[in-house]
Every structure is written in C-alpha cells, then in structure tokens.
Write a protein that holds these residues in place. Structure first.
Motif, short mmCIF file in Angstrom:
data_model
loop_
_atom_site.label_atom_id
_atom_site.label_comp_id
_atom_site.label_asym_id
_atom_site.label_seq_id
_atom_site.Cartn_x
_atom_site.Cartn_y
_atom_site.Cartn_z
N THR A 116 0.52 -1.02 -0.18
CA THR A 116 0.46 -0.26 0.47
C THR A 116 0.93 1.61 -0.02
O THR A 116 -0.19 2.64 0.00
N GLY A 120 -1.56 3.10 -4.77
CA GLY A 120 -2.76 3.54 -4.23
C GLY A 120 -4.05 3.59 -5.01
O GLY A 120 -3.69 3.11 -6.04
N SER A 126 -11.48 6.49 -3.95
CA SER A 126 -11.20 6.55 -1.88
C SER A 126 -12.36 8.42 -1.93
O SER A 126 -13.19 7.78 -0.64
N PRO A 145 -8.82 8.17 6.69
CA PRO A 145 -8.55 7.90 5.73
C PRO A 145 -7.45 7.73 5.92
O PRO A 145 -6.33 7.12 5.28
N SER A 211 -8.47 16.93 2.68
CA SER A 211 -9.39 16.06 3.58
C SER A 211 -10.65 16.67 3.55
O SER A 211 -11.71 16.61 2.86
N TYR A 215 -13.95 16.53 1.33
CA TYR A 215 -15.42 15.41 1.55
C TYR A 215 -15.86 16.61 2.78
O TYR A 215 -17.06 16.37 3.46
#
Length: 291
Positions: A116, A120, A126, A145, A211, A215
């Motif tokens: 990983t 990715g 994601s 995450p 992020s 999100y």
C-alpha cells in the motif's frame, strides 16, 4: 584531545553549511512574522526583511474579529486530538503483533502493508468509498482515511522488536497475558517512539486541509487550514474589508493578513516540539536502524 588539520577544516565548513541551512529555514518564518506586524506602507515599499517596521497589530485584530477563524480553530483542535489518539491506537495495535516472532503469516501481512506504500487506489475511489460509507460531512471523513501511516507503523514495529524478548517471556511466566504485557511493560518502555509518532500524526492532522476540502461541504466543519487557504487566495472577508482604497494598498493589506493568519496557525504546533524533543531523536533512530 588534538584534532587533525583536515578534521578542523571539516568542522569549519560543516558549521558554515549548517548555519546556511538554518538561515534558509528561518528566513521565511521571520519574514512572514515581520510582515504580519508591519505597517502597510512599509510592506508596500518592500522594506520588510526579518524585522518589522511600523509595528502594529491591525492584521491580527481583523482575524480575531472573525468568528469563522475561531470555528475553524476549534475544529482543527478536535480533529487533531481525536485523530492522533485514533492513529496511535491503530498503529500500536498493528505494529505490536507484527513485532512478535511467533505471528503466523507475518511475512505476507508485512508485504500487504508495504504494497500500500507504493500503490494506491487514487482520489476518485477514495471519494466513492467515503461517500458509500455515509461519512461525508462528518469528522470521520477527515480522520479515518489517514488514520494509519504504514511508514510510522514500520518504525514503531521495529522499535517494539528491539525490546528484549526475555522481558516478555518473564512476564508470561508470571501469568501476565498479552494485553497486560503490552500496556504494563511494552508501552511504558516505548515512550520515545510514542512521543515521536504523536508528533508525526499531530502535525499531519493539524496541517491537513485537502481532506476537508473534498469531503466536507459544510463550512462550519472546516479546519482552520482551509481558512488559511482562503486567506492566501484572497477570498476572505478580512483580506477585502477595512477602510482601504487602491489595488496596491489592498494587496498589501492582504499580505499582512496572510502573514498574521500563517503565524496564528503555525505557532501552536511549533510549541509542541520542545516537549517531545528529548524523545524525538532517540525514537526515530531506534525505530529505524534496528532490524
């Protein structure tokens, strides 16, 4: 002790080289601090180096009057504290079993984690994963995450592996189970690496803005780093408000506010370093060179 001429020359050049590195690293910080404390006229004339001119706190006053700054700051503190605690828990829970010699399938599990680090899924998968988990616009979208860093886990695993097996064997003879062994013996001996990982994770969560940008659509849940981003891009009310006229003056006022915002966001995380400095070097070195 007498040193050879070559060693003395090396020390001189090494000292000069390290001094130059310090200057390169410190100058942007000091220049930003000086800009945030200087008058608009001095900034407009390009007179600011590492010392402020025409000292005033107008830029800081503008920021302090904005409720969005305090909301973002509160969110950042919450994300950083909870995220760091969660990340440390997951990292310890992953690294400790992988440091034990008797773990079945240890080699293949390690290969899975290392894989990983090089490959990715990308941003779109994601995003779809977070959306399908129904955690959009929640704190978990920011924390989960990135809750485990494989690099940090490998360092902590190596540190755990450096602790003598004789301690574990003696504890098991006394009837101590694996959980008590971890909490009562291993973790107290692992303060350097825990302090180091705390710093790594805390800095990561504190500086994270991408992020939340992806999100979170609710501005009330944005971290302060997104506020800083909007200031740097010249989109906040502070950069555009005030009794100022002319494009040049407005641009200068924008720079002073940018500098003040950068300082207010940066200084708190810098204050953590003195408290973990004594653990930092030993934690990284012991966790990275022992196999």
């Amino acid at each position: 002790m007498k040193y050879s001429r070559g060693y003395k020359v090396f020390r001189i050049f090494n000292g000069i080289f390290l001094a130059l590195i310090c200057i390169v690293c410190l100058y942007p910080f000091l220049n930003t601090l000086a800009t945030s404390l200087s008058s608009n006229t001095s900034v407009l004339r390009g007179e600011i180096g590492i010392f402020p001119k025409g000292i005033n706190f107008e830029a800081y006053t503008r920021i302090m009057k904005d409720s969005e700054f305090y909301i973002g700051y509160k969110n950042t503190v919450v994300y950083t504290v909870l995220g760091t605690l969660l990340s440390l828990t997951i990292t310890i829970a992953t690294a400790y079993p992988l440091s034990r010699r008797g773990l079945v399938g240890k080699k293949y599990i390690m290969l899975f984690f290392v894989f990983t680090m090089y490959f990715g899924g990308g941003m779109i998968p994601s995003f779809l994963l977070v959306k399908n988990l129904h955690i959009m616009n929640t704190i978990w979208a920011v924390i989960l995450p990135g809750s485990l860093s494989v690099y940090n886990m490998l360092i902590m695993r190596t540190f755990f592996a450096s602790i003598p097996e004789s301690l574990s064997e003696a504890a098991k003879i006394d009837g101590i189970g694996d959980f008590r062994l971890l909490t009562k013996i291993i973790l107290p001996l692992s303060k350097p690496i825990i302090a180091t990982m705390t710093l790594f994770y805390a800095v990561g969560y504190w500086n994270d803005w991408f992020s939340a940008l992806i999100y979170m659509s609710d501005s009330k849940k944005h971290p302060v780093t997104l506020y800083l981003r909007s200031v740097v891009m010249g989109l906040t009310k502070q950069a555009m408000s005030g009794n100022i006229t002319g494009n040049d003056v407005a641009e200068v006022a924008n720079k002073t506010v940018q500098g003040a915002t950068v300082m207010l966001v940066t200084i708190p995380i810098l204050c953590i370093y003195p408290f973990v400095q004594k653990y930092f070097v030993s934690g990284v070195m012991l966790g990275s060179v022992k196999e």
